[in-house]
Scaffold this motif. Sequence first.
Motif, short mmCIF file in Angstrom:
data_model
loop_
_atom_site.label_atom_id
_atom_site.label_comp_id
_atom_site.label_asym_id
_atom_site.label_seq_id
_atom_site.Cartn_x
_atom_site.Cartn_y
_atom_site.Cartn_z
N ASP A 360 -9.28 -1.05 22.86
CA ASP A 360 -9.25 -1.19 24.32
C ASP A 360 -8.39 -2.35 24.78
N ASN A 361 -7.57 -2.88 23.91
CA ASN A 361 -6.73 -4.02 24.26
C ASN A 361 -5.46 -3.53 24.98
N PRO A 362 -5.28 -3.82 26.27
CA PRO A 362 -4.11 -3.33 27.02
C PRO A 362 -2.79 -3.86 26.50
N SER A 363 -2.82 -4.96 25.75
CA SER A 363 -1.57 -5.53 25.25
C SER A 363 -1.03 -4.78 24.03
N SER A 364 -1.84 -3.92 23.43
CA SER A 364 -1.39 -3.13 22.28
C SER A 364 -0.57 -1.93 22.75
N GLN A 365 0.19 -1.36 21.82
CA GLN A 365 0.96 -0.16 22.11
C GLN A 365 0.09 1.06 21.78
N HIS A 366 -0.30 1.78 22.82
CA HIS A 366 -1.26 2.87 22.66
C HIS A 366 -0.55 4.23 22.73
N TYR A 367 -0.77 5.04 21.69
CA TYR A 367 -0.23 6.39 21.61
C TYR A 367 -1.39 7.37 21.64
N VAL A 368 -1.27 8.42 22.43
CA VAL A 368 -2.34 9.42 22.57
C VAL A 368 -1.81 10.77 22.09
N ILE A 369 -2.59 11.43 21.22
CA ILE A 369 -2.20 12.74 20.68
C ILE A 369 -3.42 13.66 20.72
N PHE A 370 -3.27 14.84 21.32
CA PHE A 370 -4.30 15.88 21.30
C PHE A 370 -3.96 16.84 20.16
N SER A 371 -4.91 17.06 19.25
CA SER A 371 -4.58 17.89 18.09
C SER A 371 -5.82 18.45 17.43
N ARG A 372 -5.65 19.63 16.83
CA ARG A 372 -6.67 20.22 15.95
C ARG A 372 -6.15 20.36 14.52
N ASN A 373 -4.91 19.96 14.29
CA ASN A 373 -4.25 20.16 13.00
C ASN A 373 -4.08 18.82 12.30
N ILE A 374 -4.75 18.66 11.18
CA ILE A 374 -4.74 17.38 10.47
C ILE A 374 -3.34 17.02 9.99
N LEU A 375 -2.67 17.96 9.34
CA LEU A 375 -1.36 17.66 8.78
C LEU A 375 -0.33 17.41 9.88
N ALA A 376 -0.36 18.21 10.94
CA ALA A 376 0.60 18.00 12.03
C ALA A 376 0.39 16.62 12.66
N LEU A 377 -0.86 16.26 12.88
CA LEU A 377 -1.17 14.96 13.47
C LEU A 377 -0.72 13.82 12.55
N SER A 378 -0.97 13.96 11.26
CA SER A 378 -0.60 12.90 10.32
C SER A 378 0.91 12.72 10.23
N VAL A 379 1.67 13.82 10.32
CA VAL A 379 3.13 13.72 10.28
C VAL A 379 3.65 13.01 11.52
N THR A 380 3.09 13.33 12.69
CA THR A 380 3.52 12.67 13.92
C THR A 380 3.24 11.17 13.87
N ILE A 381 2.06 10.80 13.41
CA ILE A 381 1.71 9.38 13.31
C ILE A 381 2.57 8.69 12.26
N ASN A 382 2.70 9.30 11.09
CA ASN A 382 3.46 8.69 10.00
C ASN A 382 4.92 8.48 10.38
N SER A 383 5.53 9.48 11.03
CA SER A 383 6.94 9.33 11.41
C SER A 383 7.12 8.24 12.46
N THR A 384 6.17 8.12 13.38
CA THR A 384 6.27 7.08 14.40
C THR A 384 6.14 5.69 13.78
N VAL A 385 5.19 5.55 12.86
CA VAL A 385 4.96 4.25 12.24
C VAL A 385 6.10 3.86 11.30
N MET A 386 6.55 4.80 10.49
CA MET A 386 7.58 4.50 9.50
C MET A 386 8.90 4.08 10.14
N ASN A 387 9.19 4.56 11.33
CA ASN A 387 10.45 4.22 11.99
C ASN A 387 10.29 3.10 13.02
N SER A 388 9.13 2.49 13.04
CA SER A 388 8.90 1.37 13.94
C SER A 388 9.09 0.04 13.19
#
Length: 664
Positions: A360-388
């Motif tokens: 709940d810290n407003p100073s953090s960078q918050h990303y929101v993803i709606f998903s039912r697919n574990i692998l799809a969600l993990s790829v989106t998160i992993n790609s965002t983190v790895m390139n940050s």
Amino acid sequence: MKGYGAAAGGVSTAAQAATKRRSKGQAAAVFVLVFLSMLVPLVFLLGLHNRFPSGYLADDRSQQESSFEIYHHVDSGEEKNPSEDDRSFNHNVVNNFVPTLQEDTEGASPDKELYKRINDTVSSSSTSEPKDANSQAVLKDNMPNLKGATPSPSIIIGPPVENNGVAKPNRTDAKSGKHKHSIGSNVGETERSCELEFGSYCLWSKEHREVMKDSVVKRLKDQLFVARAYYPSIAKLQGQENLTRELKLNIQDHERILSETVSDPDLPPHIERKIHKMDQVIAKAKSCSVDCNNVDRKLRQILDLTEDEAHFHMKQSAYLYQLGVQTMSKSFHCLSMRLTVEYFKSLSAEIENSFANKIDNPSSQHYVIFSRNILALSVTINSTVMNSEESDNMVFHALTDKQNFYSMKHWFARNSYRNAAIHVLNFDELDLNRFVGLDLEALSMSEEFRISTHTTAQPSSLQMRTKYISVFGHSHFLLSDIFKNLKKVIVLDDDVVVQKDISFLWNLDLRGKVNGATEFCGVKLGQLKSYLSTSRYDGNSCVWMSGLNIIDLDKWREHDITGMYRRILHQLKHENEASWRTATLPASLLVFHGQIYSLDDTLVRQGLGHDYGVPDDTVKNAAVLHYDGNMKPWLDLGIPKYKKYWKKYLTQEERFMDECNVNP
């Protein structure tokens, strides 16, 4: 006594007469049975039970009994509505097709209504009624719906198109023997009408089309068509009984071979002799004096029946394509179940306490993803983190349903993504409906639409253009209530791959706008005027796309976006689930009208889930790749050349993936 005796004698005489009549009736019945016992073997011996001449060769349509009659075919120049018998026969044929699917897809848990809806899918071209002539936008939901699936609705924009915009096959006028449409325009029109009716299935089938290499089988079919065309005319000629019999036997022989053969290696020996024999018979038939108009008409009738058969099989194939797109594979289901079971055996519930101060810290960078697919969600998160460049300040909020909640929690407990915090929420337990007034029974993902447009001056499907767009689902409009302590979030779809650092978006000035999004000017709001519930908008405005969106929650609350969305939904008619879901398009476009900050077009590359023609350099240089469309990268139906960008960020050496044979 005499009177009694006389009466008794009369009764006895009547009884004897009745006995004689019964014996005569029994004798007649025995004679009939004997006659039938001799007739039935004779019928099978001569092959009359196949009703061969009436299937393809009879001139009178009332005599036709071939299997092609499941498609409504009219020999006259006018198109007519199908009779009740035709519809009943179509229904029976479809029911014969459905149980096979039902047995093969039990693991996918489809709705019970799915097999009722395939009847409409397979026979829609023969049962649909023309739309109101004043209608300018026609909405279709011609994709079968499965539990938990999100089929893409279709909108046709422009003047009404015959049969819901589905171009019918070329028909032949039986009287004149001429085609109604020119052959030269048939190919392009067929391709466009296919995409109009079946959407991205036509794009997929076009890429996977195979050229027929079995030349001998093709030659057999060509001979069969010509022989069938000549048979009715030869059968009417006096003195040609031997040729008629020979032609019929050769046709039956070809039919038997083709019913057992699909490729050249499967052909029986001495096939060349049979082909040569058929050539000789056809040559004899051509040498006879016959009415060429009759032969030409019969050839066109056979062509129309063949086109109808091909269209029917295309509908079946399109249905199976949608089934493969919308159902969960066994390996994915296995992975979810194994993770859920393992969750309750471990202490995964305690892991989130380590980053509770970030959520709940407003100073953090918050990303929101709606998903039912574990692998799809993990790829989106992993790609965002790895390139940050910096991941310590990143928080990902994954909203899912109760079915996938525990499996996702355990997945992210087992797999870490540098120093980013992963917060999994169960949407079904948030209970936000009483605050915002939205009647949401389940989590809704981003909705994808295909929109077909054509000009008013030229309403032909040759001028039809089909575009694909995606917008927020109903659940997205609860963001301000779910994250009450946050001021800004970045919303990502789970079919997104991030290839570059997008942390600069947090410092982007939206200039007072609510939603920072990429715009798609292939569709303008003015083209949707008959579909939108109000006229208070700029017709030249482009539609915006989901996938990557920067949301200013303070401005959201200031403009009461959730309340506006609720009021617009109540103005739109939504009598069932399909209309309720399709209402997201006009509601999303109207509620954000004037509140969109346009992002750079080169930031996001859209269309990787349906467009085969995206240049490789464009894909490599884009910061974000959006696989919008049906052909997702984790499916077997996904576009192969784009899969490598998604697989690059897939978690490797995961035990449960190996055990469940998960290999997207």
